[in-house]
Design a protein around this motif. Structure first.
Motif, PDB file in Angstrom:
ATOM      1  N   SER A   1      13.744 -13.456  89.852  1.00 54.14           N
ATOM      2  CA  SER A   1      12.325 -13.609  90.194  1.00 54.14           C
ATOM      3  C   SER A   1      12.145 -14.447  91.456  1.00 54.14           C
TER       4      SER A   1
ATOM      5  N   THR B   1      28.943  -5.712  81.806  1.00 53.95           N
ATOM      6  CA  THR B   1      28.371  -4.490  82.390  1.00 53.95           C
ATOM      7  C   THR B   1      26.872  -4.351  82.108  1.00 53.95           C
ATOM      8  N   GLU B   2      26.357  -5.085  81.131  1.00 51.56           N
ATOM      9  CA  GLU B   2      24.939  -4.970  80.758  1.00 51.56           C
ATOM     10  C   GLU B   2      24.329  -6.372  80.684  1.00 51.56           C
ATOM     11  N   ILE B   3      23.052  -6.486  81.020  1.00 50.14           N
ATOM     12  CA  ILE B   3      22.381  -7.795  80.970  1.00 50.14           C
ATOM     13  C   ILE B   3      22.482  -8.400  79.574  1.00 50.14           C
ATOM     14  N   PHE B   4      22.309  -7.550  78.530  1.00 50.13           N
ATOM     15  CA  PHE B   4      22.289  -8.090  77.166  1.00 50.13           C
ATOM     16  C   PHE B   4      23.641  -8.640  76.718  1.00 50.13           C
TER      17      PHE B   4
ATOM     18  N   ILE C   1      13.515  -3.216  91.441  1.00 54.54           N
ATOM     19  CA  ILE C   1      14.549  -4.056  90.820  1.00 54.54           C
ATOM     20  C   ILE C   1      15.246  -3.235  89.751  1.00 54.54           C
ATOM     21  N   ALA C   2      16.569  -3.164  89.818  1.00 52.84           N
ATOM     22  CA  ALA C   2      17.252  -2.254  88.888  1.00 52.84           C
ATOM     23  C   ALA C   2      18.690  -2.652  88.631  1.00 52.84           C
ATOM     24  N   ALA C   3      19.079  -2.521  87.371  1.00 53.39           N
ATOM     25  CA  ALA C   3      20.478  -2.627  86.951  1.00 53.39           C
ATOM     26  C   ALA C   3      20.893  -1.232  86.511  1.00 53.39           C
ATOM     27  N   ILE C   4      21.676  -0.552  87.328  1.00 56.66           N
ATOM     28  CA  ILE C   4      22.040   0.835  87.044  1.00 56.66           C
ATOM     29  C   ILE C   4      23.534   0.870  86.689  1.00 56.66           C
TER      30      ILE C   4
ATOM     31  N   LEU D   1      17.325 -14.033  85.150  1.00 56.28           N
ATOM     32  CA  LEU D   1      15.903 -13.733  85.350  1.00 56.28           C
ATOM     33  C   LEU D   1      15.283 -14.683  86.371  1.00 56.28           C
ATOM     34  N   GLN D   2      15.594 -15.970  86.244  1.00 54.95           N
ATOM     35  CA  GLN D   2      15.025 -16.950  87.188  1.00 54.95           C
ATOM     36  C   GLN D   2      15.477 -16.672  88.615  1.00 54.95           C
TER      37      GLN D   2
ATOM     38  N   GLN E   1      21.197 -15.028  80.583  1.00 55.18           N
ATOM     39  CA  GLN E   1      20.180 -14.003  80.830  1.00 55.18           C
ATOM     40  C   GLN E   1      18.944 -14.650  81.470  1.00 55.18           C
ATOM     41  N   GLN E   2      18.557 -15.794  80.925  1.00 55.11           N
ATOM     42  CA  GLN E   2      17.388 -16.487  81.473  1.00 55.11           C
ATOM     43  C   GLN E   2      17.646 -16.954  82.906  1.00 55.11           C
TER      44      GLN E   2
ATOM     45  N   ALA F   1      13.117 -12.028  94.239  1.00 56.25           N
ATOM     46  CA  ALA F   1      12.132 -10.958  94.441  1.00 56.25           C
ATOM     47  C   ALA F   1      10.863 -11.492  95.093  1.00 56.25           C
ATOM     48  N   GLN F   2      10.398 -12.633  94.612  1.00 51.72           N
ATOM     49  CA  GLN F   2       9.164 -13.197  95.161  1.00 51.72           C
ATOM     50  C   GLN F   2       9.374 -13.629  96.617  1.00 51.72           C
TER      51      GLN F   2
END
Lengths: 140, 140
Positions: free
Chosen positions: B62, B44-47, B79-82, B58-59, B54-55, B65-66
């Motif tokens: 990004s 439920t959470e990135i951490f 960009i959001a994790a809600i 992120l890759q 996690q990396q 997004a780009q």
């Protein structure tokens, strides 16, 4: 040269800095609401940071989110890079409760802020600084 | 075992997958609105993801997004994790324009969705798949 956006300066309290990011507290006692700002000038999107700094941001974000989730017994963390009003890259980390004012809506634009009183702010600062320990440096 | 949350299944169109995440398109033509869902059960959470994942997230985030910022000439990416309503970890990537329906407010809860028509959807899928190239695999 990096300078904190005036709107963030106005709305937030600086708590310290990590290796890459400044840590701010939004002065709104409705929610424990923290913001990471990479201390890099002219950056508006995460993907604009060099890859190593993107990873550093992720590490600081996850450390912060996990610490806040534990310290504040969050029901959910809301993490977001929006920046429609303040283009300087900043990443929100908001502790959410199923009983909070905005739940389940996001917090942005939900209601005006209620600033902390001095005592509540001092207690919160001690809790957060203590939980983050050496990862967080004081600001000069 | 990973299964996409029913609400995401209902509201979105699956476009493909990256190494870690499934790529979804929110079926709301107000904004080019994409969602990454790590194909991991119970997160439920990135951490909560292992550091390497996690990396990877992120890759993929990004890259997405780009690419979206370029393809759609975004004024800003949001960009959001809600996850207050859908706890399964998912990360929104919304292309924003200063002229869009919700600007400068965030898109969540702003207005009901307007589904794509078939032709607009087909064109969008081709543009995105073409821009992402080999990074994106088709779903079986």
């Amino acid at each position: 040269m990096f300078e904190l956006h005036p709107r963030l300066q106005q709305d937030c309290i600086a708590l310290g800095r990590f290796s890459l990011c400044r840590l701010l507290l939004m002065n709104d006692s409705h929610y424990p609401w923290f913001i990471l700002v990479p201390e890099r000038a002219g950056v508006t999107e995460i993907f604009q940071l060099p890859a190593a700094e993107q990873q550093q941001l992720l590490q600081e974000s996850s450390l912060l989110a996990q610490t806040l989730a534990t310290v504040f017994t969050a029901d959910k963390m809301n993490i977001a890079a929006i920046g429609n009003l303040v283009p300087q890259l900043h990443v929100h980390h908001v502790v959410r409760y199923k009983t909070d004012a905005a739940w389940p809506a996001p917090v942005w634009g939900f209601t005006g802020p209620t600033p902390y009183d001095k005592q509540a702010l001092a207690i919160l600062q001690i809790r957060v600084a203590s939980a983050l320990g050496d990862a967080l440096c004081r600001l000069p």
